[in-house]
Design a protein around this motif. Structure first.
Motif, PDB file in Angstrom:
ATOM      1  N   HIS A 160       0.804  -1.224   0.000  1.00  0.00           N
ATOM      2  CA  HIS A 160       0.000   0.000   0.000  1.00  0.00           C
ATOM      3  C   HIS A 160       0.832   1.267   0.000  1.00  0.00           C
ATOM      4  O   HIS A 160       0.301   2.353  -0.060  1.00  0.00           O
ATOM      5  CB  HIS A 160      -0.929   0.013   1.218  1.00  0.00           C
TER       6      HIS A 160
ATOM      7  N   GLY B  16      -0.782   0.759   9.618  1.00  0.00           N
ATOM      8  CA  GLY B  16      -1.579   1.957   9.432  1.00  0.00           C
ATOM      9  C   GLY B  16      -1.704   2.343   7.976  1.00  0.00           C
ATOM     10  O   GLY B  16      -2.762   2.759   7.525  1.00  0.00           O
ATOM     11  N   GLN B  17      -0.623   2.183   7.246  1.00  0.00           N
ATOM     12  CA  GLN B  17      -0.698   2.635   5.863  1.00  0.00           C
ATOM     13  C   GLN B  17      -1.562   1.726   5.006  1.00  0.00           C
ATOM     14  O   GLN B  17      -1.953   2.108   3.903  1.00  0.00           O
ATOM     15  CB  GLN B  17       0.682   2.785   5.240  1.00  0.00           C
ATOM     16  N   SER B  18      -1.858   0.535   5.495  1.00  0.00           N
ATOM     17  CA  SER B  18      -2.699  -0.332   4.678  1.00  0.00           C
ATOM     18  C   SER B  18      -4.066   0.294   4.461  1.00  0.00           C
ATOM     19  O   SER B  18      -4.758  -0.047   3.520  1.00  0.00           O
ATOM     20  CB  SER B  18      -2.843  -1.690   5.355  1.00  0.00           C
ATOM     21  N   GLY B  19      -4.443   1.207   5.328  1.00  0.00           N
ATOM     22  CA  GLY B  19      -5.736   1.858   5.140  1.00  0.00           C
ATOM     23  C   GLY B  19      -6.889   1.031   5.647  1.00  0.00           C
ATOM     24  O   GLY B  19      -8.038   1.438   5.529  1.00  0.00           O
ATOM     25  N   HIS B  20      -6.595  -0.137   6.190  1.00  0.00           N
ATOM     26  CA  HIS B  20      -7.672  -0.979   6.698  1.00  0.00           C
ATOM     27  C   HIS B  20      -8.026  -0.548   8.112  1.00  0.00           C
ATOM     28  O   HIS B  20      -7.131  -0.411   8.939  1.00  0.00           O
ATOM     29  CB  HIS B  20      -7.225  -2.432   6.679  1.00  0.00           C
ATOM     30  N   PRO B  21      -9.289  -0.314   8.378  1.00  0.00           N
ATOM     31  CA  PRO B  21      -9.626   0.194   9.721  1.00  0.00           C
ATOM     32  C   PRO B  21      -9.285  -0.773  10.843  1.00  0.00           C
ATOM     33  O   PRO B  21      -9.024  -0.343  11.959  1.00  0.00           O
ATOM     34  CB  PRO B  21     -11.126   0.447   9.649  1.00  0.00           C
TER      35      PRO B  21
ATOM     36  N   HIS C 226      -0.362   8.249  12.804  1.00  0.00           N
ATOM     37  CA  HIS C 226      -1.280   7.408  12.040  1.00  0.00           C
ATOM     38  C   HIS C 226      -2.445   8.204  11.491  1.00  0.00           C
ATOM     39  O   HIS C 226      -2.743   8.150  10.300  1.00  0.00           O
ATOM     40  CB  HIS C 226      -1.817   6.262  12.899  1.00  0.00           C
TER      41      HIS C 226
ATOM     42  N   LEU D 134      -1.285   8.287   7.826  1.00  0.00           N
ATOM     43  CA  LEU D 134      -1.574   6.955   7.304  1.00  0.00           C
ATOM     44  C   LEU D 134      -3.076   6.811   7.159  1.00  0.00           C
ATOM     45  O   LEU D 134      -3.816   7.764   7.286  1.00  0.00           O
ATOM     46  CB  LEU D 134      -0.985   5.909   8.253  1.00  0.00           C
ATOM     47  N   GLY D 135      -3.484   5.608   6.872  1.00  0.00           N
ATOM     48  CA  GLY D 135      -4.922   5.423   6.693  1.00  0.00           C
ATOM     49  C   GLY D 135      -5.392   5.984   5.361  1.00  0.00           C
ATOM     50  O   GLY D 135      -4.660   6.001   4.381  1.00  0.00           O
ATOM     51  N   GLN D 136      -6.617   6.450   5.366  1.00  0.00           N
ATOM     52  CA  GLN D 136      -7.262   6.824   4.108  1.00  0.00           C
ATOM     53  C   GLN D 136      -7.092   8.299   3.788  1.00  0.00           C
ATOM     54  O   GLN D 136      -7.382   9.154   4.618  1.00  0.00           O
ATOM     55  CB  GLN D 136      -8.754   6.497   4.204  1.00  0.00           C
TER      56      GLN D 136
ATOM     57  N   ILE E 169      -8.593  -2.837  -0.114  1.00  0.00           N
ATOM     58  CA  ILE E 169      -8.359  -3.512   1.151  1.00  0.00           C
ATOM     59  C   ILE E 169      -9.411  -4.603   1.290  1.00  0.00           C
ATOM     60  O   ILE E 169     -10.450  -4.538   0.647  1.00  0.00           O
ATOM     61  CB  ILE E 169      -8.449  -2.542   2.345  1.00  0.00           C
TER      62      ILE E 169
ATOM     63  N   THR F   8     -13.956   4.968   6.420  1.00  0.00           N
ATOM     64  CA  THR F   8     -13.000   3.870   6.439  1.00  0.00           C
ATOM     65  C   THR F   8     -11.793   4.195   7.306  1.00  0.00           C
ATOM     66  O   THR F   8     -11.060   3.315   7.716  1.00  0.00           O
ATOM     67  CB  THR F   8     -12.536   3.576   4.999  1.00  0.00           C
TER      68      THR F   8
ATOM     69  N   PHE G 220      -9.941   5.074  10.511  1.00  0.00           N
ATOM     70  CA  PHE G 220     -10.156   4.975  11.953  1.00  0.00           C
ATOM     71  C   PHE G 220      -9.313   6.041  12.630  1.00  0.00           C
ATOM     72  O   PHE G 220      -8.095   5.929  12.668  1.00  0.00           O
ATOM     73  CB  PHE G 220      -9.768   3.584  12.439  1.00  0.00           C
TER      74      PHE G 220
END
Lengths: 227, 303, 1091, 181
Positions: B63, B122-127, C900, C904-906, C1008, C1021, C1023
């Motif tokens: 990701h 975290g960077q995977s973007g999956h909650p 994060h 990171l995240g979306q 994902i 999406t 968190f």
């Protein structure tokens, strides 16, 4: 003289660029099912075939793969109820190196647990594509073979292999856990023999599979390939 | 130059031993767990095959840069933690790089891998990934309290923070072990070890039924293989650390194997016998009785 | 020397002739008034030149060949001249305020009344004859009644009548008193009376003097007999109020000052009590007021009360005051009176210009937003009134408090300090109300969720790009009204500068180094000039950076040890952190100068060689940083809190400076410094101030300013090793054995570790990124305090080490975050996400920053942890060590959340086009990273100098073995750790690169596994909100705002007291008259009891 | 307060005693479509039938009606009552009862998707329930030929035979035990 030469070179350069662009375009998926503003969220690279290693390396790899089968823990149909006993001390699938994983990313065996409705098929396709190759599919129960007792339903697909490649079918309604284990052993054998190239098959016949899937999944609101 | 080469060889040997030991230990413990449940269980060498298979995966996804580096951080954290601990007392080969720092270094280096992994997840973007990280970190702060108290009690007891010296002080008979000279510290430390090994009832990070697998949800292929390798090494490192702290260390490799095996067995038995806490229950648990025991251990040293 | 009679004659003549001129030309009439008033200023100035100032020479003028009281008896001395300069100056500015105002206030009659009023007050100042004084008092009072009534509203007529009634009673008392005095002494001449003072030393004499005093006091509107006074201020035109407060009241006060030599001990005490009570209660009342003018009125009354108090105390404790510079008590009177006259009149005029009547509550005010010039004027006037340096009141305050404490009069000192604090609070509340932006809710108690910040309305571009243009604009606005406050401000600034030079240099100019303390002031002036001539902002900041660097190069090499460390933090750190400001566009008036002044005053803390110099720099730092906080978009609430706490802390320091090295001094000084550091309990100003300041300036507060308190702790460390409980406390009880042996450092240690814990814990639950960082800074400062309190070599080294590294990593983090906020236009973390792809460099900075903060090896943060725990265990502070470890674990939580949830995240849709932070914001980040990497690689580069810095204080407990530092407990080789870490990092990385060299696909943010579904929105999406919910569930009870609640209760007690007192004021003339009578009776009975 | 119309309905219903199903013991009342919601409201508010057990439809293509059945339950008397309403099959619209029981909206959504019965005002009525992106006639209507649809759509596997279960088992699986059946 010199100038024309330069022009020629430039033309060649632009042509090459053009070609490259065209090639790149071919490698991209259209993702027509997505809304325009959603396209940026998804990867649109076309999946490509990955050749196996050569010779003993591939045999060794296949042995390792066959000894470590991680199931995608996704109960797609009522047959999934027959998966549970496999974990119990009576059947103890761990002996064969089989484990359940909660995410498609880490799994290599996808068990289609019985009938698949259109709605489920969409999720099956998505999850299958999210698994990393090589990946194997076990069709569990008659429903996956020919629709089973739901064969004439408006909503139950008859042949799962029209939508994703299947390596082993286990017939029965429902097949018992022993039959499932039998299927696993067959799958292991096939993996070791290098016969389970379902993933490459899926990519080779990608357009055919996609056409079949899209024929019945009307609201195709996902990318053409779910990386 | 010669010295450096020798050190490199020693390091390789040490790492080779701990990796294999960690993997076999993991396989063995899976068998133990199976026995508890009345099964036969997987082969002892199953961890090797799993790692092989994951590295033989033909495709993979990532990701972003941090996702790519996450497992690297994690493995580096595991390797580093091990390398800063003297694994076998008095052994040149297994003294590793313990001259770089003392117990505090090890305690804080444990975070290195966790931080990196958390970033990768975290960077995977999956909650679920940050959810798992959030739970894990929250619990970690809690079990660090009894552990910190326990370590402080030991440091106060021996007036040193050097692991080698702590081990040296425990030589000369089983009654010299911290477990007997400072039982409260041992109890606090060993309870927090349960949290550190993330087994039931403290398996809030992976929590298969709630947030399937948590942080590594998106990890696959060789990324996952790397995480599994780290699991073996990191486990080994932690076991060696606790052995050194509470159970007199080891004067040779076999004693190390026996002691760490028993310590690990203890966590596995607890793991197999309990359901899971909720995160907030787990936090309250660690800040309750174990922390009080730890405080008692420290206060005893102050008197 | 010009005869004072000309002064009187001129005024009288002008008043008589004025109608004639007025009839010919209105303009000419106005000009005549200005010229005459100008002359009234010029004449005393001429006297001053003629008189011998050093000996306070006086010259007496008799008129018409008769002796007083048949003629007018005038005395011209230095005191009188100076007072006349300021009083007439104030009147002149008043005339300017009225000048060319085409409203009915400025009619011929008003001009005449103004001149008669000035005539009266000149007589009051110059007259030495009691009966003459009475006459002049009547003249000025009558003029004033009429002036008040000229506003021609129902309220003003009523106020005029109230004033007249009160004045009547006062005159009656005065006259009776004069009669008695004449009867007893046979003279009406003050000098004769003073010479025959013993004649009055009996009950009758005292009573007679009392009657005069009471009359004067009533004229000065003492508490509680002053309802009519406040009504006057509220009802009259601000210009008239300015005259009442400045000219008339100051002159009457001068009369009181003149007759104080007659007073005996008892009477002085009564006067002092009256002044003190008036001062403190008026401030309480003012605090509760909604009406700006009534608030200013109470403030005036309070200030006059302070003057009375000071005069009375000065006479009571005369010897204590003589040690000060020159003129003794008179200097104080002059400074306080002049300061009050100009600043209060200026504020009245400002209220008139802006037309602001009601403060409202801060929340729902009808905001009148001042332009930059107005804001600057009001800011300066308010600061002057509140007694900030360099304005006269600051020096007066210093002298008064010094003298009072030297004399042991603690109660009076604390009353003056508390009153001043309240005064500063409401004055600045008004200031903030006037300058705050329309989007500012006024109260910022905590982060704002979930509404976004509304767009700020676009400001109109300022017209006119030259000094002339600005002057023209000022002139245009309200036709000359601006000139008056402008002149008042100019006078105050000029006096302030002069006084600062006098006090700080004290005649010793041995080299440029002595000038260093004045640099902040010079900078303020210079950069104001830059603003006026519209030097581009970037150039201003560039110059500021160069100046800071120059300051560092010139002054720092002279330092050594701990001072040098802090010098580098204050100066070099600031210079680097100014760079992001270069990113700003447009004009930011006053910003660069304020900032540089702040940096210099921080730096000057290093050079302060006396208590005064230190306090001067400290207060200067407070006020400049306050004006920086104010600039934040929603900062008014936070700024007010910051100011009140800083000022409270400063007063605590001021008090503490005079207790030598007793435990009380340690306590008071400690509180002052801890306020600056924001330790738990005293921290409630901190989050708001750090967070609401402009994003690119928060870093100063967090990484630089907070260290000032720490520096002072280091300087005065000797104070804090003593036992906290004075010997003999609870003697003989069991408590004694428990409490004895507890040193301040023990308390500081616990306070530090609890602060570290609380900072981390509070940061955990904040959605607003700047609040997170603010609390984080608080926690870090807690570690520094803890390390300092250890009083060991490692502890001090660690404290300094933390101070240096915290500067780097927290500076980096704040700058990086300001870049993020600048780009994303939000401060709420959960609204960001996935920015790593858009802002990779910033991400890297934050990554390095959080690793360093959390203390994870191999970066510098670990060094701090290692030293801290080693030192703690060496010292035997085991429980503190455990709590510190818990705190550092919690720090890890919020740090992970920080990186994060932002990076990171979306990635959100609206941030798709976000780009990397501007280059100016990246430069400090890169510098920070470079510093951190260097010190991580070779910790000895930092540790060895620090070891040398603390070497004079402690026996060394550490030793070196190559790169390894050995303590008594353990060892640490940062370089080896770095190499090992790099090794174990590179090997897996290479492995991964080989294994994954092909067929690894980078995928999109929605690729994902989402339980076989697909995500639809990044917002749902990602968190990020309420990230540590389980933690809150488990331990949330710990972050109840107990400290905040406590301080709110303090404020509400003040407010309740204010409103209870307020009930005395019914607004009814009879009641007021009754109060006056009761007041007089009470004073009398007190006096009798005293006799 | 019951309206006059409701009162009338109740009276009418009382006059016609609920029909008791002999087999199940369930009671059914038959109500006209325009009075049904008023009647059900009355049942809920006055007569204690506070729980909607289910809400379904049956396609009587022969009579050209859908028979809606609202099954309500009275906890006090432990009594189920089915309210049957007949509505025409074409242009079918029925008054929504989501204001009585919020969960009725889900039943109505299902009925909309499967039978094409419209419930104006019901929340989320047009969100897909089972069939994502279905465009044909609602599959539970009996004029929909599901076998034909399946054969046309789902790639039937050639060679599939359907047996009668009993006969086939007798014949193939357990021939020896066939006699005992």
């Amino acid at each position: 003289m010199k100038e024309s030469n330069m022009d020629g070179l430039q033309t060649t350069a632009t042509e090459t660029e053009q070609q490259l662009e065209d090639m790149a375009k071919e490698m991209r998926l259209a993702n027509d099912g997505l809304l325009e503003q959603d396209k940026g969220y998804f990867c649109d690279v076309r999946p490509h075939r990955v050749e196996p290693y050569k010779g003993i390396m591939e045999s060794f790899a296949n042995w390792a793969r066959s000894q470590s089968l991680w199931i995608l823990g996704f109960g797609t149909g009522c047959g999934a109820i027959e998966l549970r006993p496999l974990m119990t001390s009576r059947f103890d699938m761990y002996r064969y190196g089989i484990q359940a994983r909660p995410t498609p990313r880490q799994s290599c065996v996808f068990i289609i647990g019985g009938y698949a409705s259109v709605k489920t098929l969409k999720r099956i396709v998505r999850s299958y594509e999210q698994m990393q190759g090589p990946k194997f599919v076990l069709g569990l129960g008659s429903c996956t073979v020919n629709g089973g007792m739901y064969w004439d339903s408006y909503n139950t697909i008859n042949r799962i292999d029209q939508y994703i490649p299947v390596d082993v079918y286990i017939a029965g309604c429902m097949p018992r856990p022993e039959a499932l284990l039998g299927g696993f052993i067959k799958l292991k054998q096939m993996i070791r023999e290098g016969k389970c190239e379902g993933m490459n098959k899926y990519i080779d016949d990608f357009d055919w599979y996609k056409a079949n899937q899209k024929q019945i999944i009307h609201d195709w609101n996902m990318p053409d390939y779910n990386w | 130059m010669n010295e450096i080469m020798t050190k490199a060889w020693y390091t390789l040997i040490s790492l080779f031993v701990i990796t294999n030991y960690g993997l076999l230990l993991g396989g063995t413990m899976a068998r133990v767990r199976a026995k508890v449940q009345g099964r036969i269980g997987q082969p002892v060498w199953q961890p090797y095959i799993d790692i092989l298979k994951n590295n033989f995966k033909r495709t993979g996804i990532y990701h972003g840069v941090m996702f790519y580096l996450g497992p690297v951080f994690r493995l580096a954290g595991g390797l580093g933690t091990y390398l800063f601990i003297p694994a076998v007392y008095g052994s040149l080969v297994f003294s590793n790089f313990s001259f770089s720092g003392d117990l505090l270094l090890v305690m804080y280096f444990i975070f290195f891998g966790q931080l990196g992994m958390a970033l990768g997840a975290g960077q995977s973007g999956h909650p679920y990934s940050p959810l798992g990280v959030s739970r894990g970190l929250a619990q970690m702060t809690a079990f660090e309290v009894p552990f910190a108290l326990s370590v402080i009690a030991i440091a106060a007891q021996y007036q040193t923070l050097s692991i080698t010296e702590i081990v040296a002080a425990q030589q000369g008979g089983i009654l010299n072990w911290v477990a007997f000279t400072n039982p409260l510290a041992m109890v606090a430390g060993m309870i927090s070890f349960l949290g550190m090994s993330m087994g039931n009832p403290f398996s809030v990070v992976i929590a298969p039924q709630e947030i399937p697998i948590g942080p590594p949800t998106e990890m696959q292929s060789s990324f996952l293989g790397m995480l599994q390798t780290n699991r073996a090494i990191f486990n080994g490192a932690k076991l060696v650390l606790f052995m050194n702290l509470y159970f007199g260390g080891a004067t040779n490799i076999w004693i190390m194997v026996i002691k760490t095996f028993l310590i690990y067995l203890y966590t596995v038995i607890v793991d197999a016998s309990f359901p899971r806490f909720r995160t907030d229950q787990s936090i309250r648990f660690f800040l309750g009785t174990p922390a009080l025991i730890g405080i008692a251990a420290v206060v005893l040293q102050m008197l | 020397m010009v005869s004072p009679l000309y002064l009187i004659a001129m005024l009288l003549g002008a008043a008589f002739l004025h109608p004639l001129i007025q009839n010919r030309s209105k303009l000419a009439g106005q000009l005549v008034v200005l010229v005459v008033l100008g002359a009234t200023v010029a004449i005393p100035l001429q006297w001053l030149m003629a008189l011998d100032i050093a000996t306070m020479q006086t010259v007496v003028f008799q008129t018409a060949g008769f002796t007083a009281p048949l003629s007018i008896n005038l005395q011209v001395g230095v005191e009188e001249s100076l007072f006349l300069v300021i009083i007439n100056g104030g009147a002149l500015f008043s005339a300017l305020y009225f000048f060319r105002r085409r409203t009915r206030e400025w009619e011929g009659s008003v001009q005449i009344l103004l001149m008669t009023l000035v005539l009266g007050v000149n007589g009051l100042v110059l007259g030495r004859d009691l009966f003459n004084l009475f006459v002049f008092m009547e003249i000025s009072s009558l003029s004033l009644y009429a002036l008040v009534a000229t506003t021609k509203t129902a309220n003003s007529y009523e106020a005029g009548i109230k004033l007249m009634v009160a004045g009547g009673i006062a005159s009656a008392l005065f006259l009776i008193g004069v009669v008695f005095l004449y009867r007893m002494t046979g003279t009406l001449n003050l000098d004769d009376m003073i010479a025959n003072k013993q004649l009055l030393d009996n009950k009758a004499g005292i009573t007679a003097l009392f009657l005069i005093t009471a009359s004067l006091l009533i004229e000065l509107k003492p508490f509680p007999a002053n309802g009519w006074g406040a009504d006057v201020y509220q009802a009259a035109d601000p210009g008239v109020s300015a005259l009442t407060s400045g000219t008339s009241a100051t002159a009457i006060f001068f009369v009181l000052y003149k007759i104080t030599p007659l007073f005996g001990f008892e009477l002085l005490q009564v006067v002092a009590a009256s002044g003190g009570i008036t001062f403190i209660f008026s401030q309480l009342l003012a605090y509760k007021q909604d009406s700006v003018r009534r608030m200013l009125g109470y403030s005036s009354i309070g200030q006059i009360g302070l003057l009375i108090l000071v005069v009375a105390l000065g006479s009571l404790y005369g010897e204590a005051f003589t040690t000060t510079m020159f003129g003794g008590i008179f200097l104080l009177v002059l400074l306080l009176g002049g300061n009050h006259l100009f600043s209060k009149a200026g504020l009245f005029w400002m209220s008139g210009i802006t037309g602001q009547h009601s403060l409202g509550t801060m929340r729902q005010s009808k905001t009148v937003r001042l332009g930059p010039v107005g804001a600057a004027l009001q800011g300066i006037l308010t600061s002057a009134l509140a007694g900030f340096p360099p304005f006269p009141a600051f020096w007066a305050k210093w002298i008064v408090i010094t003298a009072l404490l030297a004399f042991g009069s603690y109660w009076w000192a604390s009353i003056i300090l508390i009153g001043s604090l309240i005064e500063a609070a409401y004055l600045f509340k008004w200031f903030l109300n006037a300058v705050k932006s329309p989007v500012d809710p006024g109260t910022v108690h905590d982060e704002v969720i979930p509404e976004d910040f509304p767009e700020e309305p676009v400001k109109e571009p300022m017209a006119g790009a030259s000094p002339a243009g600005i002057v023209a604009r000022i002139a245009r606005q309200s036709s000359g009204g601006w000139i008056a406050p402008f002149m008042a401000t100019a006078v105050l600034v000029a006096c302030g500068m002069l006084l600062a030079t006098m006090f700080i240099l004290r005649g010793r100019i041995s080299g440029y180094r002595d000038m260093v303390l004045l640099l902040p002031l010079a900078v303020l002036v210079l950069w104001t000039v830059f603003d006026v001539i519209r030097v581009p902002f970037k150039l201003q900041i560039g110059l500021a950076i160069i100046c800071s660097a120059g300051y560092g190069l010139v002054f720092l090499p002279g330092l050594d040890g701990i001072r040098l460390v802090f010098g580098l933090i204050f100066i070099a750190g600031s210079a680097v952190q100014m760079v992001p400001l270069l990113n700003r566009r447009g004009h930011h008036r006053g910003l660069a100068g304020m900032l540089l002044a702040l940096v210099f005053s921080l730096g000057n803390l290093l050079f302060a060689s006396s208590a005064l110099e230190f306090f001067f720099s400290w207060e200067l730092m407070t006020i400049t940083s306050f004006f920086l906080v104010v600039r934040g978009r929603q900062a008014s609430g936070a700024a007010l809190r910051y100011l009140v706490f800083s000022l409270g802390g400063a007063f605590s320091i001021l008090a503490g400076l005079f207790f030598g090295s007793s435990p009380l001094a340690a306590l008071l000084l400690g509180i002052g410094f801890l306020v600056k550091m924001g330790t738990l309990g005293l921290h409630i100003w901190l989050p708001g101030a750090y967070a609401e300041t402009d994003d690119d300036m928060s870093t100063f507060f967090s990484s630089v300013t907070s260290k000032a308190g720490l520096f002072m702790l280091f300087l005065l460390a000797g104070l804090f090793v003593q036992e906290a409980i004075p010997a003999g406390f609870a003697a003989g009880t069991r408590l004694e054995s428990l409490l004895s042996g507890i040193a301040f450092t023990d308390l500081l240690g616990w306070l530090g570790v609890v602060t570290a814990f609380a900072g981390a814990f509070l940061a955990l639950f904040k959605e607003d990124i700047k609040y997170t960082l603010a609390y984080s800074s608080m926690g870090q400062v807690g570690y520094m305090l803890l390390s300092f309190a250890l009083m060991s070599q490692l502890g001090w080294m660690n404290s300094l080490y933390l101070a240096v590294t915290h500067l780097m990593f927290k500076g980096m983090l704040f700058v990086a975050i300001s870049g993020v906020v600048y780009r994303t236009k939000t401060r709420l973390m959960y609204q960001m996400g996935g920015l790593i792809t858009r802002m990779p460099i910033t991400f890297f900075t934050v990554l390095i920053g959080i690793i360093a903060v959390s203390g994870v090896p191999p970066l510098t943060g670990f060094g701090a942890k290692w030293m801290l725990y080693t030192a703690l265990i060496e010292k035997g502070w085991y429980l503190q060590a455990a709590l510190a470890m818990f705190a550092s674990g919690i720090a890890f939580l919020y740090l992970f959340r920080l990186i994060h949830v932002i990076f990171l995240g979306q990635l959100k849709d609206e941030h798709r086009t976000v780009t990397e932070a501007p280059i100016w914001m990246l430069i400090p980040q890169v510098v920070g990273i470079a510093g951190i990497m260097l010190y991580s690689m070779y910790p000895s580069l930092l540790l060895k100098p620090l070891e040398a810095a603390v070497a004079p204080f402690f026996e060394t407990t550490i030793s070196w073995d190559g790169y390894t530092v050995l303590s008594t407990l353990g060892y640490w080789n940062g370089t080896a750790v770095m190499y090992v870490t790099m090794g174990v990092f590179l090997v897996p990385l290479l492995w991964l690169l080989i294994v994954q060299r092909k067929n690894t696909q980078k995928v999109g943010q929605f690729n994902i596994v989402y339980a076989a579904e697909r995500p639809y929105r990044p917002e749902t999406t990602h968190f990020g909100y309420n990230f540590f919910a389980p933690y809150e569930k488990a331990l949330g009870f710990l972050h109840k705002p107990l400290a905040t609640r406590f301080w709110y209760r303090v404020v509400s007690v003040a407010e309740v007291a204010g409103s209870m007192v307020r009930k005395l004021y019914t607004g009814n003339i009879q009641t007021y008259a009754l109060w006056i009578v009761i007041y007089t009776s009470i004073l009398l009975s007190i006096l009798q009891r005293g006799m | 307060m019951a309206t006059e119309r409701q009162e009338r309905t109740i009276q009418e219903v009382k006059d016609s005693d609920p029909v008791c199903d002999a087999q199940t013991g369930l009671k059914f009342v038959h109500v006209e479509a325009d009075q049904a919601v008023a009647y059900i409201t009355r049942l809920r508010d006055v007569q204690g039938y506070t729980h909607l057990v289910f809400f379904t439809a049956i396609d009587y293509i022969e009579d050209s009606i859908f028979r809606l059945t609202y099954m309500v339950h009275n906890y006090a008397s432990r009594q189920d009552l089915g309210v049957q309403v007949d509505i025409p099959r074409h242009g079918t619209t029925m008054e929504s009862i989501h204001h009585l029981w919020p969960h009725a909206a889900t039943y109505q959504r299902e009925l909309k998707e499967m039978f094409g019965i419209d419930f104006p005002g019901s929340p989320g009525l047009d969100d897909s329930f089972i069939l994502e992106g279905w465009t044909g006639i609602p599959p539970m209507r009996r004029e929909f030929d599901t076998k034909l649809y399946s054969e046309q759509t789902y790639f039937p596997r050639p060679g599939r035979v359907t047996h009668d279960t009993t006969a086939y088992m007798k014949e193939k699986l357990y021939p020896s035990e066939a006699e005992t059946w």
